[in-house]
Scaffold this motif. Structure first.
Motif, PDB file in Angstrom:
ATOM      1  N   HIS A   1       0.843  -1.201   0.000  1.00 37.71           N
ATOM      2  CA  HIS A   1       0.000   0.000   0.000  1.00 37.71           C
ATOM      3  C   HIS A   1       0.875   1.247   0.000  1.00 37.71           C
ATOM      4  O   HIS A   1       1.587   1.528   0.970  1.00 37.71           O
ATOM      5  CB  HIS A   1      -0.901  -0.005   1.236  1.00 37.71           C
TER       6      HIS A   1
ATOM      7  N   ALA B   1       0.242   4.951   2.830  1.00 34.21           N
ATOM      8  CA  ALA B   1      -0.462   4.274   3.922  1.00 34.21           C
ATOM      9  C   ALA B   1      -0.439   5.116   5.198  1.00 34.21           C
ATOM     10  O   ALA B   1       0.470   5.913   5.415  1.00 34.21           O
ATOM     11  CB  ALA B   1       0.193   2.919   4.190  1.00 34.21           C
ATOM     12  N   GLY B   2      -1.449   4.913   6.024  1.00 35.19           N
ATOM     13  CA  GLY B   2      -1.448   5.467   7.372  1.00 35.19           C
ATOM     14  C   GLY B   2      -2.087   6.823   7.551  1.00 35.19           C
ATOM     15  O   GLY B   2      -2.113   7.351   8.667  1.00 35.19           O
TER      16      GLY B   2
ATOM     17  N   SER C   1      -5.510  -1.039   5.110  1.00 33.25           N
ATOM     18  CA  SER C   1      -4.459  -1.284   6.109  1.00 33.25           C
ATOM     19  C   SER C   1      -4.625  -2.633   6.798  1.00 33.25           C
ATOM     20  O   SER C   1      -3.639  -3.275   7.182  1.00 33.25           O
ATOM     21  CB  SER C   1      -4.440  -0.165   7.157  1.00 33.25           C
TER      22      SER C   1
ATOM     23  N   HIS D   1       3.501  -1.509   4.013  1.00 26.49           N
ATOM     24  CA  HIS D   1       2.895  -0.193   4.144  1.00 26.49           C
ATOM     25  C   HIS D   1       3.956   0.883   3.887  1.00 26.49           C
ATOM     26  O   HIS D   1       4.921   0.989   4.652  1.00 26.49           O
ATOM     27  CB  HIS D   1       2.317  -0.004   5.551  1.00 26.49           C
TER      28      HIS D   1
ATOM     29  N   LEU E   1      -0.366   3.758  12.046  1.00 27.81           N
ATOM     30  CA  LEU E   1      -0.406   2.324  11.745  1.00 27.81           C
ATOM     31  C   LEU E   1       0.031   1.488  12.945  1.00 27.81           C
ATOM     32  O   LEU E   1      -0.573   0.449  13.241  1.00 27.81           O
ATOM     33  CB  LEU E   1       0.487   2.022  10.537  1.00 27.81           C
TER      34      LEU E   1
ATOM     35  N   ILE F   1      -0.295  -2.603  13.467  1.00 25.93           N
ATOM     36  CA  ILE F   1       0.419  -3.032  12.267  1.00 25.93           C
ATOM     37  C   ILE F   1       1.873  -3.294  12.650  1.00 25.93           C
ATOM     38  O   ILE F   1       2.493  -2.506  13.369  1.00 25.93           O
ATOM     39  CB  ILE F   1       0.354  -1.952  11.164  1.00 25.93           C
TER      40      ILE F   1
END
Length: 376
Positions: free
Chosen positions: A119, A122-123, A143, A149, A160, A165
């Motif tokens: 991804h 991300a976040g 996510s 990420h 995240l 994560i």
């Protein structure tokens, strides 16, 4: 050593802009990577413009856009389309970007196919699942599915981590939109597109240019009416001109043309190709927008941004002072814009703030991460 196979799934213009420099960087390392592109064409014409500019060609084109499409039908068509594409390619990774319906549905299709997901961008979070809608929830769901990420900022990484994560799967890279922007800016002044020729004809160099963009679903209805009222009032000044490339969505076009169609000092124009838009942004004095990406791009060109949304997932820009949140309140939009037009010290301070989204090397950092993973 066998090559790592990467399938990029792209549906909209912003995705193409932000993934193009990643794909180009990976192709400089063709001994290690094999890249394929699947276009869903969630937005057909606007996607094609960017793909052509960056010299990208889709290996698979699902051509899914239909008139009056809704989220139910679009999500279903993307899943069905990728159900046949993913097994043909057998990728090592499916790569998605941002928060679109294409990105969410592609992540889900990859998960169903037992293919890991990477991804890009991300976040980002507002923590309000209704704003932006449906993008905030798309991001959160991606996510949960993603295995890798690429977070633009440290703040995104922390978001995240708070969601449990694995930190080892998060890489802070900066935002790839800055890579694309700087590449495009270097080429834009040499472009002779129809859009840019038209812009040169209508620009008045003696006036401060205010660039407007707006398309968010949560602003449909009353929100856009209030935005239009603010632009009407600002246009009464004789020291500015407003240029508004109007999004093709009828929910945007109707209130904008109804309220601003005959207003002097306001130019309502068709959506621009990417190099023309970057050129126009570079020429502008300041930008009013409800877009996410422009909050990242404009500060790299030294342009203050007033965000016409109640909340933003780009909180770093607010903290850095490169953007101001005004929401859709007519009075606040007019007030904040007027301050930046009349107070040169405030304008200069805001325009010279450091952009928190990186220096144009995000794509190289992503390639490095994929290299490290493929070696392991």
């Amino acid at each position: 050593m066998s090559k790592t196979k990467l399938l990029f799934v792209i549906g909209t213009r912003p995705e193409a802009i932000k993934l193009a420099p990643v794909i180009r960087a990976l192709r400089f390392h063709s001994d290690y990577f094999e890249t394929r592109i699947c276009a869903t064409a969630q937005h057909r014409e606007m996607l094609d413009q960017v793909m052509n500019f960056f010299d990208l060609r889709a290996d698979f084109d699902l051509d899914l856009m239909v008139p009056g499409q809704d989220l139910f039908g679009l999500t279903n068509r993307i899943l069905r389309g990728l159900q046949s594409v993913i097994p043909k390619i057998k990728p090592d990774w499916v790569v998605v970007q941002g928060d679109t319906t294409t990105s969410f549905a592609a992540s889900l299709a990859a998960f169903y196919s037992k293919v890991p997901v990477a991804h890009v961008e991300a976040g980002l979070r507002t923590f309000d699942k209704s704003s932006p809608y449906p993008e905030e929830m798309n991001r959160q769901l991606i996510s949960r599915i993603a295995d890798l990420h690429f977070a633009p900022t440290e703040n995104n990484r922390e978001n995240l981590v708070k969601e449990n994560i694995d930190e080892r799967k998060i890489y802070v890279t900066g935002n790839t939109v800055i890579d694309a922007l700087l590449h495009c800016r270097d080429k834009a002044d040499h472009s002779h597109s129809t859009g840019m020729r038209h812009l040169r004809e209508i620009l008045d160099d003696d006036k401060k240019l205010i660039l407007i963009t707006g398309h968010r679903r949560e602003n449909f209805g009353r929100g856009f009416e209030q935005i239009c009222d603010a632009l009407y009032r600002l246009a009464m000044r004789d020291d500015i001109q407003i240029i508004y490339p109007v999004h093709l969505n009828p929910n945007v076009q109707q209130p904008v043309f109804d309220r601003l169609g005959d207003v002097e000092n306001i130019h309502l124009i068709e959506p621009l190709d990417y190099p023309s838009f970057v050129w126009l942004m570079d020429k502008s004095h300041l930008v009013l927008t409800d877009s996410g990406g422009i909050q990242e791009e404009a500060p790299s060109l030294g342009k203050p941004v007033i965000v016409m949304r109640e909340i933003t997932e780009r909180t770093e820009a607010v903290e850095a002072g490169t953007v101001l949140l005004a929401g859709t309140d007519t009075e606040k939009i007019v007030s904040e814009t007027t301050k930046l037009l009349d107070d040169d010290d405030l304008y200069q301070a805001m325009s010279k703030r450091v952009n928190p989204y990186g220096d144009g090397n995000a794509s190289d950092k992503i390639v490095k991460a994929f290299r490290e993973i493929s070696i392991v």
